[in-house]
Design an enzyme around this catalytic site. Structure first.
Site, PDB file in Angstrom:
ATOM      1  N   TRP A 152     -53.966 131.361  67.267  1.00 35.95           N
ATOM      2  CA  TRP A 152     -53.468 132.389  68.181  1.00 35.95           C
ATOM      3  C   TRP A 152     -53.924 133.799  67.839  1.00 35.95           C
ATOM      4  O   TRP A 152     -53.726 134.707  68.628  1.00 35.95           O
ATOM      5  CB  TRP A 152     -51.926 132.368  68.200  1.00 35.95           C
ATOM      6  CG  TRP A 152     -51.266 132.209  66.880  1.00 35.95           C
ATOM      7  CD1 TRP A 152     -50.741 131.055  66.354  1.00 35.95           C
ATOM      8  CD2 TRP A 152     -51.041 133.213  65.878  1.00 35.95           C
ATOM      9  NE1 TRP A 152     -50.218 131.284  65.101  1.00 35.95           N
ATOM     10  CE2 TRP A 152     -50.377 132.603  64.791  1.00 35.95           C
ATOM     11  CE3 TRP A 152     -51.330 134.581  65.804  1.00 35.95           C
ATOM     12  CZ2 TRP A 152     -50.004 133.289  63.651  1.00 35.95           C
ATOM     13  CZ3 TRP A 152     -50.970 135.286  64.660  1.00 35.95           C
ATOM     14  CH2 TRP A 152     -50.315 134.637  63.606  1.00 35.95           C
ATOM     15  N   ASN A 153     -54.544 134.015  66.684  1.00 30.72           N
ATOM     16  CA  ASN A 153     -54.772 135.412  66.288  1.00 30.72           C
ATOM     17  C   ASN A 153     -55.972 136.058  66.979  1.00 30.72           C
ATOM     18  O   ASN A 153     -55.928 137.234  67.318  1.00 30.72           O
ATOM     19  CB  ASN A 153     -54.872 135.542  64.765  1.00 30.72           C
ATOM     20  CG  ASN A 153     -55.948 134.670  64.167  1.00 30.72           C
ATOM     21  OD1 ASN A 153     -56.272 133.606  64.674  1.00 30.72           O
ATOM     22  ND2 ASN A 153     -56.517 135.121  63.073  1.00 30.72           N
ATOM     23  N   LYS A 176     -58.891 123.051  72.769  1.00 36.84           N
ATOM     24  CA  LYS A 176     -57.437 123.050  72.661  1.00 36.84           C
ATOM     25  C   LYS A 176     -57.011 124.364  72.000  1.00 36.84           C
ATOM     26  O   LYS A 176     -57.097 124.535  70.786  1.00 36.84           O
ATOM     27  CB  LYS A 176     -56.978 121.854  71.832  1.00 36.84           C
ATOM     28  CG  LYS A 176     -55.573 121.944  71.211  1.00 36.84           C
ATOM     29  CD  LYS A 176     -54.460 122.100  72.209  1.00 36.84           C
ATOM     30  CE  LYS A 176     -53.102 122.055  71.491  1.00 36.84           C
ATOM     31  NZ  LYS A 176     -52.759 123.320  70.779  1.00 36.84           N
ATOM     32  N   GLY A 230     -54.494 127.084  59.702  1.00 38.23           N
ATOM     33  CA  GLY A 230     -53.941 127.110  58.359  1.00 38.23           C
ATOM     34  C   GLY A 230     -54.390 125.932  57.512  1.00 38.23           C
ATOM     35  O   GLY A 230     -54.891 124.920  58.009  1.00 38.23           O
ATOM     36  N   GLU A 251     -62.396 126.079  59.352  1.00 39.83           N
ATOM     37  CA  GLU A 251     -62.305 127.481  58.927  1.00 39.83           C
ATOM     38  C   GLU A 251     -60.830 127.747  58.706  1.00 39.83           C
ATOM     39  O   GLU A 251     -60.062 127.853  59.657  1.00 39.83           O
ATOM     40  CB  GLU A 251     -62.913 128.396  60.003  1.00 39.83           C
ATOM     41  CG  GLU A 251     -63.303 129.763  59.478  1.00 39.83           C
ATOM     42  CD  GLU A 251     -62.129 130.724  59.445  1.00 39.83           C
ATOM     43  OE1 GLU A 251     -61.604 130.970  58.322  1.00 39.83           O
ATOM     44  OE2 GLU A 251     -61.733 131.201  60.501  1.00 39.83           O
ATOM     45  N   LEU A 252     -60.436 127.824  57.431  1.00 35.24           N
ATOM     46  CA  LEU A 252     -59.015 127.813  57.087  1.00 35.24           C
ATOM     47  C   LEU A 252     -58.565 129.154  56.519  1.00 35.24           C
ATOM     48  O   LEU A 252     -59.038 130.197  56.943  1.00 35.24           O
ATOM     49  CB  LEU A 252     -58.753 126.654  56.118  1.00 35.24           C
ATOM     50  CG  LEU A 252     -59.252 125.286  56.613  1.00 35.24           C
ATOM     51  CD1 LEU A 252     -59.014 124.203  55.569  1.00 35.24           C
ATOM     52  CD2 LEU A 252     -58.628 124.911  57.945  1.00 35.24           C
ATOM     53  N   CYS A 285     -57.495 135.631  58.752  1.00 33.08           N
ATOM     54  CA  CYS A 285     -57.785 134.810  57.583  1.00 33.08           C
ATOM     55  C   CYS A 285     -58.538 135.580  56.512  1.00 33.08           C
ATOM     56  O   CYS A 285     -58.481 135.229  55.334  1.00 33.08           O
ATOM     57  CB  CYS A 285     -58.572 133.567  57.996  1.00 33.08           C
ATOM     58  SG  CYS A 285     -60.109 133.932  58.860  1.00 33.08           S
ATOM     59  N   GLU A 382     -50.918 132.334  51.031  1.00 32.95           N
ATOM     60  CA  GLU A 382     -51.297 133.124  52.204  1.00 32.95           C
ATOM     61  C   GLU A 382     -50.056 133.446  53.032  1.00 32.95           C
ATOM     62  O   GLU A 382     -49.349 132.545  53.480  1.00 32.95           O
ATOM     63  CB  GLU A 382     -52.303 132.362  53.063  1.00 32.95           C
ATOM     64  CG  GLU A 382     -52.813 133.193  54.229  1.00 32.95           C
ATOM     65  CD  GLU A 382     -53.861 132.464  55.054  1.00 32.95           C
ATOM     66  OE1 GLU A 382     -54.822 133.117  55.497  1.00 32.95           O
ATOM     67  OE2 GLU A 382     -53.705 131.244  55.263  1.00 32.95           O
TER      68      GLU A 382
END
Length: 492
Positions: A152-153, A176, A230, A251-252, A285, A382
């Protein structure tokens, strides 16, 4: 008025198979402003089947690489024309500043143009055969149907880094978006129709992770998952994909160190530290959430840091004056408040903020903790919010050890005027991206991604397209002999 969105599946705008819908909220006002289809496994299957059909049959399967590039260029033009409207939708959906979302959306067409230019540069090779009578060559082919899952960011920016290289490679897509920020992705789907993409090449479904996200990941006709989110969700995606040997790009998260040496330009470093953590209210992130200060400058740096960060203006994300907007979701807001309490309980000193803003709603004051030790949770986990942990160090050796003492390895910043130190630090830090005398600089041509628990693979740049291609080796026998000593020859 409440807006009603529909999903894009196989070129048609459809309701969820169940007929159910859910609301999306404006983080600034707290009010619901739109409803979206609540997709499930049936909708996941319909979208994947549409993408698979487009991959194997119809115009897309026969389109040349140059033809794919032409469609991407047209899409880029439409993205530029609609950047303002898409940015306003994202601000309404995730509460980030219009200044940031507007800049992102205006830059977004470059993703389409960049990969449009790469589409017809995908080349095989002609390795020399190791035996007579053969011609050997390789082909680069699309990996297949790709499911793109974005958070969502920064919904559309993170979408573009997946979708554009995948399309240039010849793949088809099921997107999605987060259930918190699906509106801009559905609006974006309209541009694919206008650009002339065949039905089924790009599909967008909305809903919740377990209800539609997991069926997408597990679908047998999906070849690859491109996921941003996440660590725990990424681990789950990786585990599910591994059961079916699907390819993944993950990509976490990050717990990125921002390191300031005593020879740095202090004012630039202060501004870099503030922007590194408080831009986007820390909801990125690559946030520089761990600030390492050399002993000799620690106190005066913190004094100036508190002064600059304390002057930040919180408010309406659509206002040009606002510097920090609300937290995007209520669950994230609650998590950040909990971490503030954890930090205080562990003995960190709150030099700034440390509480919800007087504005109410989902606003949290920019918060700085000093006296932080590496074993504290705010120094190792985090938070994804406007919380900065300040740690002290003596020399290069000590700070490298502390900076690398984390399960993450996404980004790092170094502030120094010593060019030798800059090169040494960039080599020693365990991070996929290292910034010297700057922070959060990104560009379409530079690979983006991390080490360790921060992910698998790279996005952007030429490397970004490699994850959407398979290599096929072809052996052509042109002299009639098999060339294989283990094949029996038929007599008579």
């Amino acid at each position: 008025m409440m807006r009603e969105y529909r999903m894009l599946v196989g070129g048609a705008w459809v309701e969820a198979a169940s007929g159910q819908r859910f609301e999306t909220f404006n983080p600034y006002t707290g009010e619901a402003w739109a409803t979206l289809p609540r997709g499930n496994a049936d909708d996941a299957d319909a979208a994947v089947q549409a993408a698979y059909g487009a991959l194997k049959r119809g115009p897309w399967s026969k389109l040349t690489a140059a033809g794919r590039g032409a469609l991407l260029r047209k899409l880029g033009d439409l993205m530029a024309e609609n950047a303002e409207a898409l940015a306003r939708t994202e601000v309404r959906d995730n509460g980030k500043l219009y200044g940031e979302m507007g800049a992102q959306l205006r830059a977004l067409p470059q993703f389409a143009y960049y990969y449009a230019g790469l589409a017809d540069k995908i080349e095989g090779a002609v390795p020399p055969p190791d035996r007579d009578g053969f011609f050997t060559y390789t082909r680069r082919e699309p990996v297949g149907v790709v499911v793109c899952i974005v958070p969502w960011n920064s919904p559309l920016a993170l979408m573009a880094s997946k979708v554009m290289p995948a399309l240039a490679a010849g793949c088809t897509i099921v997107l999605k978006p987060s259930e918190f920020t699906s509106a801009s992705a559905l609006e974006f789907g309209e541009l694919f129709e206008q650009a002339g993409f065949p039905p089924g090449v790009f599909n967008v479904v909305s809903g919740f992770g377990k209800e539609i996200g997991q069926p997408l990941v597990e679908h047998p006709r999906v070849a690859k998952i491109a996921f941003t989110g996440g660590e725990e969700s990424g681990r789950r995606v990786n585990e599910l994909a591994a059961r079916h040997f699907k390819r993944v790009t993950l990509e976490l998260g990050g717990k990125s160190p921002n390191i300031v040496f005593d020879d740095a330009d202090i004012e630039s470093a202060v501004n870099g530290a503030v922007a590194g953590i408080f831009a986007a209210a820390g909801q990125t992130c690559i946030a520089g959430s761990r600030l390492f200060l050399q002993d000799s400058i620690h106190d005066r740096f913190v004094e100036r840091l508190v002064e600059v960060a304390g002057a930040a203006i919180l408010g309406d994300p659509n206002s040009e004056e606002t510097q920090i907007g609300p937290i995007a979701t209520k669950p994230q807001y609650d998590k950040i408040i909990e971490y503030i309490a954890i930090a205080k309980g562990e003995g960190a000193f709150c030099a700034l903020g440390g509480k919800a803003s007087e504005l109410g709603g989902q606003f949290i004051e920019p918060t700085i903790f000093t006296g932080v030790s590496p074993d504290m949770r705010i120094a190792s986990e985090e938070v994804f919010g406007p919380i900065l942990s300040v740690l002290r160090f003596r020399d290069e050796e000590e700070v490298v050890a502390m900076a690398n003492d984390t399960t993450f390895g996404l980004a790092a910043g170094v502030w120094t005027q010593n060019i030798g130190r800059a090169f040494r630090m960039s080599a020693s830090l365990e991070a996929g991206m290292v910034w010297i005398n700057t922070y959060r600089a990104v560009g379409i041509g530079m690979p983006f991604g991390g080490m360790k628990h921060s992910g698998i693979g790279r996005e952007n740049g030429i490397e970004g397209i490699e994850g959407y291609l398979e290599t096929k080796s072809v052996w052509l026998n042109y002299d009639g002999e098999t060339g294989n000593p283990f094949v029996m020859k038929i007599k008579g």
